[in-house]
Write an enzyme that holds these catalytic residues in place. Structure first.
Site, PDB file in Angstrom:
ATOM      1  N   ASN A 101       0.839  -1.194   0.000  1.00 28.34           N
ATOM      2  CA  ASN A 101       0.000   0.000   0.000  1.00 28.34           C
ATOM      3  C   ASN A 101       0.875   1.245   0.000  1.00 28.34           C
ATOM      4  O   ASN A 101       1.956   1.268   0.577  1.00 28.34           O
ATOM      5  CB  ASN A 101      -0.968   0.002   1.189  1.00 28.34           C
ATOM      6  CG  ASN A 101      -0.416   0.733   2.399  1.00 28.34           C
ATOM      7  OD1 ASN A 101      -0.458   1.962   2.464  1.00 28.34           O
ATOM      8  ND2 ASN A 101       0.124  -0.020   3.350  1.00 28.34           N
ATOM      9  N   SER A 135       5.265   5.053   9.033  1.00 28.94           N
ATOM     10  CA  SER A 135       4.683   4.816   7.719  1.00 28.94           C
ATOM     11  C   SER A 135       5.677   5.223   6.642  1.00 28.94           C
ATOM     12  O   SER A 135       6.276   6.307   6.721  1.00 28.94           O
ATOM     13  CB  SER A 135       3.392   5.617   7.547  1.00 28.94           C
ATOM     14  OG  SER A 135       2.966   5.570   6.190  1.00 28.94           O
ATOM     15  N   LYS A 170       4.879   3.264  17.310  1.00 27.46           N
ATOM     16  CA  LYS A 170       4.928   2.225  16.275  1.00 27.46           C
ATOM     17  C   LYS A 170       6.145   2.446  15.395  1.00 27.46           C
ATOM     18  O   LYS A 170       6.312   3.525  14.811  1.00 27.46           O
ATOM     19  CB  LYS A 170       3.652   2.252  15.435  1.00 27.46           C
ATOM     20  CG  LYS A 170       3.540   1.085  14.446  1.00 27.46           C
ATOM     21  CD  LYS A 170       2.151   1.012  13.841  1.00 27.46           C
ATOM     22  CE  LYS A 170       1.976  -0.226  12.978  1.00 27.46           C
ATOM     23  NZ  LYS A 170       0.587  -0.366  12.487  1.00 27.46           N
ATOM     24  N   ASN A 227       4.850   5.983   3.640  1.00 20.99           N
ATOM     25  CA  ASN A 227       4.110   6.635   2.558  1.00 20.99           C
ATOM     26  C   ASN A 227       3.905   8.132   2.748  1.00 20.99           C
ATOM     27  O   ASN A 227       3.221   8.765   1.939  1.00 20.99           O
ATOM     28  CB  ASN A 227       2.761   5.938   2.378  1.00 20.99           C
ATOM     29  CG  ASN A 227       2.934   4.467   2.037  1.00 20.99           C
ATOM     30  OD1 ASN A 227       3.759   4.121   1.195  1.00 20.99           O
ATOM     31  ND2 ASN A 227       2.175   3.604   2.704  1.00 20.99           N
ATOM     32  N   THR A 228       4.461   8.702   3.802  1.00 22.03           N
ATOM     33  CA  THR A 228       4.495  10.153   3.988  1.00 22.03           C
ATOM     34  C   THR A 228       5.960  10.559   3.961  1.00 22.03           C
ATOM     35  O   THR A 228       6.717  10.179   4.869  1.00 22.03           O
ATOM     36  CB  THR A 228       3.857  10.577   5.323  1.00 22.03           C
ATOM     37  OG1 THR A 228       2.471  10.216   5.318  1.00 22.03           O
ATOM     38  CG2 THR A 228       3.981  12.078   5.536  1.00 22.03           C
ATOM     39  N   ASN A 272       5.488  -1.652  11.618  1.00 21.45           N
ATOM     40  CA  ASN A 272       4.744  -1.151  10.473  1.00 21.45           C
ATOM     41  C   ASN A 272       5.128  -1.959   9.236  1.00 21.45           C
ATOM     42  O   ASN A 272       5.827  -2.963   9.335  1.00 21.45           O
ATOM     43  CB  ASN A 272       5.061   0.339  10.273  1.00 21.45           C
ATOM     44  CG  ASN A 272       3.876   1.130   9.751  1.00 21.45           C
ATOM     45  OD1 ASN A 272       3.180   0.690   8.833  1.00 21.45           O
ATOM     46  ND2 ASN A 272       3.637   2.296  10.314  1.00 21.45           N
ATOM     47  N   PHE A 305      -1.812   8.055   4.457  1.00 17.82           N
ATOM     48  CA  PHE A 305      -2.613   8.653   5.536  1.00 17.82           C
ATOM     49  C   PHE A 305      -3.897   9.282   5.004  1.00 17.82           C
ATOM     50  O   PHE A 305      -4.289  10.378   5.413  1.00 17.82           O
ATOM     51  CB  PHE A 305      -1.808   9.710   6.300  1.00 17.82           C
ATOM     52  CG  PHE A 305      -0.779   9.175   7.254  1.00 17.82           C
ATOM     53  CD1 PHE A 305      -0.630   7.820   7.483  1.00 17.82           C
ATOM     54  CD2 PHE A 305       0.071  10.052   7.927  1.00 17.82           C
ATOM     55  CE1 PHE A 305       0.336   7.340   8.362  1.00 17.82           C
ATOM     56  CE2 PHE A 305       1.038   9.580   8.816  1.00 17.82           C
ATOM     57  CZ  PHE A 305       1.165   8.229   9.023  1.00 17.82           C
TER      58      PHE A 305
END
Length: 369
Positions: A115, A178, A219, A180-181, A248, A119
């Site tokens: 993915n 994460s 996390k 993805n940021t 994560n 967010f």
């Protein structure tokens, strides 16, 4: 009452249909179905599955990881399906669209998902209204918090979310991992994490009089080097946080992946392919924390056996998400039955006796590739 056979039947009916859809469309449809689900009570859990951690009493150790219910759309329906706790989010202060679609990919041959959602969520106000409306329902609902992509002061975003949700969150998860940021994982570096946790703890203390002592967890990514993990655990212990979640999604791509084409997609990999890496990082974290606080194990859990392996690697609680994509919601009941059976075979009356028993051995193994 929602029995295991009933859940299994509904599961078998819906899963082929959902799997035929685009992954993100299937996810959204599943959430809508949960909101329409009739109210009912889950079967009571065996008493030996009860866990106390972070000052909270969990009916069983199996939680739903953040990412499934980003906007607190259906936490009570999910609890009724048998989860011991549900984590909503990741939430940001302001609504955020996330990255362009397609951004969610099934690796069918591998039991994995990639993915790069970024967010995507409706913002704090929407989720707060929903959590406030269900505040008397009971059950443990954690809130996973992050920063808006375009935020000038990302640490301030976490502070605002602590203050906003303190009265309705069972616990907070500070998501600094994460992939993805852009730049978010830099918050795991010692100096940045030290400042972030200082301000987060201060915010928690400011609202403590009206909200009580809400546990704060961090996390982390499975892609940290061991020296970086040393720093993260050291800072976490210095600030006396309540726990950590390991881990994560990973930006690595194991050599065992069979769906090589989808493996090229950018984003975080979850599910079965990351089980060994996430479990190794869990064990490495466990030996470093020296029982200073409990850990939640995440990554590749798709059976009772993999959940037990996480517990033996150092997890007091576990979370899953991708396993549901391939195994369906009936997985939760099967896992609980398997864990209860394992306790009975070992003549144990609680999970605490299993936590971390394999951690040292795992850290001596060759590194997962």
């Amino acid at each position: 009452m929602w029995s295991l056979p009933v859940i299994g039947f509904l599961d078998r009916l819906s899963r082929p249909f959902l799997r035929a859809l685009d992954p993100e469309d299937a996810h959204n449809l599943a959430l809508k179905a949960l909101r329409l689900m009739p109210r009912g009570r889950p079967e009571p859990d065996p008493p030996e599955l009860k866990v106390r951690a972070f000052g909270l009493n969990f009916p069983n150790p199996i939680g739903l990881a953040a990412g499934f219910d980003k906007n607190a759309s259906a936490p009570d329906a999910l609890l009724r399906l048998g989860f011991g706790f549900v984590e909503i989010g990741t939430l940001t202060p302001r609504p955020q669209l996330g990255n362009p679609r397609p951004r969610l990919f099934r690796l069918e041959a591998d039991g994995g998902v990639i993915n790069r959602l970024g967010f995507n969520n409706g913002g704090a106000a929407v989720a707060l209204a929903r959590l406030a409306a269900r505040s008397r329902e009971g059950g443990i609902v954690g809130v996973n918090i992050g920063a808006n992509k375009d935020s000038v002061d990302r640490t301030e975003d976490y502070v605002r979310l602590i203050e906003t949700f303190s009265a309705v969150a069972s616990y907070f998860t500070v998501n600094v991992s994460s992939p993805n940021t852009p730049g978010l994982r830099n918050l795991q570096q010692a100096e940045a994490l030290d400042e972030l946790l200082s301000r987060v703890i201060e915010a928690r203390e400011r609202v403590r009089a009206r909200s009580g002592q809400t546990p704060i967890l961090v996390k982390i990514a499975p892609d940290l080097t061991l020296p970086e993990l040393d720093d993260v655990v050291g800072v976490a212990r210095q600030h006396r946080i309540d726990g950590m979640i390991v881990s994560n999604t990973t930006i690595s791509r194991p050599s065992s992946l069979r769906d090589r084409e989808k493996a090229k997609e950018t984003g975080g990999l979850s599910g079965k392919p990351m089980f060994r890496l996430a479990t190794r990082m869990l064990a490495e974290t466990y030996v470093r924390t020296e029982n200073a606080f409990p850990l939640i194990g995440v990554g590749g859990i798709d059976s009772g056996a993999t959940a037990i392996a996480k517990i033996k690697a150092g997890a007091t609680l576990v979370q899953l998400y991708t396993g549901l994509v391939y195994q369906g919601i009936g997985l939760v009941g099967r896992m609980k039955a398997d864990i209860a059976a394992a306790l009975k075979r070992g003549n144990r009356d609680s999970l605490a006796a299993m936590v971390g028993v394999d951690a040292a051995d795992i850290t001596a193994e060759s590194w997962p590739t």
